[in-house]
Design a protein around this motif. Structure first.
Motif, PDB file in Angstrom:
ATOM      1  N   TYR A  20     -15.009 -42.731  26.250  1.00  0.00           N
ATOM      2  CA  TYR A  20     -14.989 -43.701  25.149  1.00  0.00           C
ATOM      3  C   TYR A  20     -15.394 -45.078  25.665  1.00  0.00           C
ATOM      4  O   TYR A  20     -16.200 -45.787  25.039  1.00  0.00           O
ATOM      5  CB  TYR A  20     -13.591 -43.761  24.534  1.00  0.00           C
ATOM      6  CG  TYR A  20     -13.435 -44.845  23.487  1.00  0.00           C
ATOM      7  CD1 TYR A  20     -13.910 -44.649  22.184  1.00  0.00           C
ATOM      8  CD2 TYR A  20     -12.827 -46.067  23.798  1.00  0.00           C
ATOM      9  CE1 TYR A  20     -13.774 -45.645  21.223  1.00  0.00           C
ATOM     10  CE2 TYR A  20     -12.695 -47.062  22.850  1.00  0.00           C
ATOM     11  CZ  TYR A  20     -13.170 -46.846  21.570  1.00  0.00           C
ATOM     12  OH  TYR A  20     -13.051 -47.844  20.620  1.00  0.00           O
ATOM     13  N   TYR A  21     -14.868 -45.457  26.831  1.00  0.00           N
ATOM     14  CA  TYR A  21     -15.204 -46.770  27.396  1.00  0.00           C
ATOM     15  C   TYR A  21     -16.675 -46.828  27.784  1.00  0.00           C
ATOM     16  O   TYR A  21     -17.355 -47.845  27.550  1.00  0.00           O
ATOM     17  CB  TYR A  21     -14.332 -47.054  28.619  1.00  0.00           C
ATOM     18  CG  TYR A  21     -14.535 -48.434  29.186  1.00  0.00           C
ATOM     19  CD1 TYR A  21     -13.924 -49.539  28.599  1.00  0.00           C
ATOM     20  CD2 TYR A  21     -15.352 -48.646  30.297  1.00  0.00           C
ATOM     21  CE1 TYR A  21     -14.123 -50.815  29.105  1.00  0.00           C
ATOM     22  CE2 TYR A  21     -15.554 -49.918  30.813  1.00  0.00           C
ATOM     23  CZ  TYR A  21     -14.938 -50.994  30.208  1.00  0.00           C
ATOM     24  OH  TYR A  21     -15.137 -52.265  30.703  1.00  0.00           O
ATOM     25  N   LEU A  46     -23.120 -49.078  24.026  1.00  0.00           N
ATOM     26  CA  LEU A  46     -23.546 -49.511  22.693  1.00  0.00           C
ATOM     27  C   LEU A  46     -23.425 -51.019  22.523  1.00  0.00           C
ATOM     28  O   LEU A  46     -24.218 -51.643  21.805  1.00  0.00           O
ATOM     29  CB  LEU A  46     -22.719 -48.795  21.623  1.00  0.00           C
ATOM     30  CG  LEU A  46     -22.921 -47.268  21.531  1.00  0.00           C
ATOM     31  CD1 LEU A  46     -21.983 -46.668  20.486  1.00  0.00           C
ATOM     32  CD2 LEU A  46     -24.383 -46.942  21.170  1.00  0.00           C
ATOM     33  N   ALA A  47     -22.431 -51.617  23.196  1.00  0.00           N
ATOM     34  CA  ALA A  47     -22.217 -53.061  23.066  1.00  0.00           C
ATOM     35  C   ALA A  47     -23.031 -53.855  24.076  1.00  0.00           C
ATOM     36  O   ALA A  47     -22.998 -55.093  24.052  1.00  0.00           O
ATOM     37  CB  ALA A  47     -20.730 -53.374  23.231  1.00  0.00           C
ATOM     38  N   ILE A  79     -19.205 -45.116  26.483  1.00  0.00           N
ATOM     39  CA  ILE A  79     -20.055 -45.138  25.283  1.00  0.00           C
ATOM     40  C   ILE A  79     -19.995 -46.489  24.585  1.00  0.00           C
ATOM     41  O   ILE A  79     -21.019 -47.059  24.205  1.00  0.00           O
ATOM     42  CB  ILE A  79     -19.645 -44.004  24.315  1.00  0.00           C
ATOM     43  CG1 ILE A  79     -19.977 -42.634  24.952  1.00  0.00           C
ATOM     44  CG2 ILE A  79     -20.356 -44.149  22.975  1.00  0.00           C
ATOM     45  CD1 ILE A  79     -19.404 -41.457  24.193  1.00  0.00           C
ATOM     46  N   THR A  80     -18.779 -47.025  24.427  1.00  0.00           N
ATOM     47  CA  THR A  80     -18.663 -48.321  23.752  1.00  0.00           C
ATOM     48  C   THR A  80     -19.303 -49.444  24.576  1.00  0.00           C
ATOM     49  O   THR A  80     -19.909 -50.360  24.014  1.00  0.00           O
ATOM     50  CB  THR A  80     -17.186 -48.656  23.477  1.00  0.00           C
ATOM     51  OG1 THR A  80     -16.436 -48.588  24.698  1.00  0.00           O
ATOM     52  CG2 THR A  80     -16.597 -47.702  22.458  1.00  0.00           C
ATOM     53  N   SER A  81     -19.196 -49.366  25.882  1.00  0.00           N
ATOM     54  CA  SER A  81     -19.827 -50.370  26.743  1.00  0.00           C
ATOM     55  C   SER A  81     -21.344 -50.295  26.631  1.00  0.00           C
ATOM     56  O   SER A  81     -22.034 -51.317  26.588  1.00  0.00           O
ATOM     57  CB  SER A  81     -19.405 -50.175  28.200  1.00  0.00           C
ATOM     58  OG  SER A  81     -18.030 -50.404  28.354  1.00  0.00           O
ATOM     59  N   SER A 129     -11.235 -38.575  27.710  1.00  0.00           N
ATOM     60  CA  SER A 129     -11.523 -39.268  26.452  1.00  0.00           C
ATOM     61  C   SER A 129     -11.519 -40.780  26.655  1.00  0.00           C
ATOM     62  O   SER A 129     -12.377 -41.491  26.111  1.00  0.00           O
ATOM     63  CB  SER A 129     -10.516 -38.866  25.369  1.00  0.00           C
ATOM     64  OG  SER A 129      -9.196 -39.215  25.756  1.00  0.00           O
ATOM     65  N   CYS A 130     -10.586 -41.281  27.455  1.00  0.00           N
ATOM     66  CA  CYS A 130     -10.538 -42.722  27.740  1.00  0.00           C
ATOM     67  C   CYS A 130     -11.783 -43.177  28.499  1.00  0.00           C
ATOM     68  O   CYS A 130     -12.405 -44.193  28.154  1.00  0.00           O
ATOM     69  CB  CYS A 130      -9.284 -43.060  28.553  1.00  0.00           C
ATOM     70  SG  CYS A 130      -7.744 -42.942  27.630  1.00  0.00           S
ATOM     71  N   ASN A 155     -22.473 -53.997  27.188  1.00  0.00           N
ATOM     72  CA  ASN A 155     -21.550 -54.530  28.193  1.00  0.00           C
ATOM     73  C   ASN A 155     -21.894 -53.913  29.548  1.00  0.00           C
ATOM     74  O   ASN A 155     -21.252 -52.985  30.026  1.00  0.00           O
ATOM     75  CB  ASN A 155     -20.107 -54.214  27.794  1.00  0.00           C
ATOM     76  CG  ASN A 155     -19.089 -54.749  28.801  1.00  0.00           C
ATOM     77  OD1 ASN A 155     -19.432 -55.469  29.744  1.00  0.00           O
ATOM     78  ND2 ASN A 155     -17.823 -54.391  28.608  1.00  0.00           N
TER      79      ASN A 155
END
Length: 387
Positions: free
Chosen positions: A335-336, A342-343, A338-340, A331-332, A345
């Motif tokens: 999550y990182y 979308l952002a 996907i968020t990276s 999950s960690c 990054n």
């Protein structure tokens, strides 16, 4: 539709196992280090009890792979009275044959079933303690690390055995008396060594290196009551090879294990006498394994008293432990990722992917290191200076 068996062969699944194992390993290493710094100087008993749970949480993930993921069924032969009264309830020095790529994992499987996995330890070569995750875990859990220089090692053994057997709960310490894993080249050297010295050549073992054993026995007396002689075998017509790669692909194997409880008092006093006792034990072990290969039974041709076998069911704790670590780790990571993404990054995304790639490579390297073809040459040379 893809079947479960096909799913287990996917590299993505193997990557998820690797992520879980190495992420949890690094987390456990950090927790072990904190215990060494902040707890051990003040309360060694509590330190060692907590160390048990950290080690168990890490080791039993590989037991999960064998028991739950691959579905291995291990038959354990042991005197019923000994199993009922003593198994998992006392300190033990283990002597085990070292022939298969996963013999160590078979040992962990029985340790898990008897409730001593978190306190199982071994004599290991010093270089292993620098290996990330597993080596660090062993180092911080006070394993017996040796230099393969007897003058230095006998002092380490005398000191470290007192540490190992000062743990408040039953502790099992493995000594691979053969010194290295069995290979054809090493066996040839072992047979030659035995013939040159008038010793009984062994078919299925290497001549044991007695110095480590004889250096251990004086310290062991009084703090460890027994030796467990472990004889592990797989049937020669086994369709699935007993390797870590087989287990990761979801293919179960069937280990057969004979365990014999030998009171330490049966080992004679004196280095020479103890060394001779060890040699005779391995002659007997050779007959036991030879009987198994010839007849499918440890007992028919070996002259050993027959005892019943038991198949231990997988423990729910190993399944829940792996599920917990997998949920946390994956999950960690995802999550990182996907968020990276979308952002935007990209640096973070590429870094995370590189870490995942490193974990996958590390898993491959770990599997490769267990292969018999990759075993060290230690033992293929003359053995005169080591017995």
């Amino acid at each position: 539709m893809i079947t479960l068996a096909e799913l287990k062969k996917l590299r993505l699944i193997h990557l998820c196992i690797a992520i879980t194992f190495f992420t949890s390993g690094l987390t456990v290493n950090f927790a072990q280090l904190l215990l060494h710094i902040f707890l051990k100087p003040f309360n060694k008993v509590l330190f060692r009890k907590l160390m048990y749970y950290l080690c168990y949480s890490f080791y039993c993930q590989l037991v999960f792979v064998a028991d739950w993921y691959a579905g291995c069924k291990m038959r354990v032969y042991m005197d019923a009275e000994d199993e009922k009264k003593y198994a998992g309830k006392e300190h033990v020095l283990l002597l085990m044959n070292h022939k298969y790529e996963i013999d160590w994992l078979a040992g962990w499987m029985i340790c898990d079933k008897l409730g001593v996995l978190g306190n199982c330890k071994a004599y290991a070569k010093k270089a292993i303690r620098y290996v990330p995750c597993m080596g660090w875990a062993w180092w911080l859990a006070e394993f017996v690390f040796l230099n393969r220089d007897f003058d230095k090692d006998k002092e380490i053994i005398a000191k470290q055995l007192k540490v190992v057997y000062s743990y408040p709960d039953p502790t099992w310490l493995l000594l691979n008396a053969e010194g290295t894993r069995f290979t054809p080249a090493k066996h040839e050297a072992s047979v030659k060594f035995a013939q040159e010295r008038g010793m009984t050549p062994l078919k299925h073992h290497l001549i044991p290196r007695s110095k480590g054993f004889t250096a251990s026995i004086p310290t062991v007396r009084g703090i460890c009551p027994v030796i467990y002689d472990i004889n592990l075998a797989f049937k020669s017509d086994e369709k699935v090879p007993p390797t870590m790669l087989s287990l990761l692909n979801g293919k179960g194997v069937e280990p057969y294990m004979l365990m014999r409880r030998i009171p330490i008092e049966q080992v004679p006093e004196g280095d020479k006498e103890a060394a001779e006792w060890l040699q005779q034990l391995f002659v007997e072990k050779d007959r036991i394994i030879d009987s198994f290969y010839e007849t499918g039974s440890f007992f028919k041709n070996s002259g050993i008293k027959e005892v019943p076998y038991k198949i231990y069911e997988p423990r729910l704790s190993s399944l829940l432990n792996f599920a917990g670590w997998a949920t946390y780790s994956l999950s960690c990571i995802f999550y990182y990722l996907i968020t990276s993404l979308l952002a935007g990054n990209w640096f973070g995304l590429i870094t995370a992917l590189c870490i995942l790639g490193f974990f996958y490579w590390l898993m491959g390297a770990a599997i490769n290191s267990t292969r018999i073809s990759k075993a060290s040459n230690y033992g293929a040379k003359a053995k005169a200076s080591t017995n």
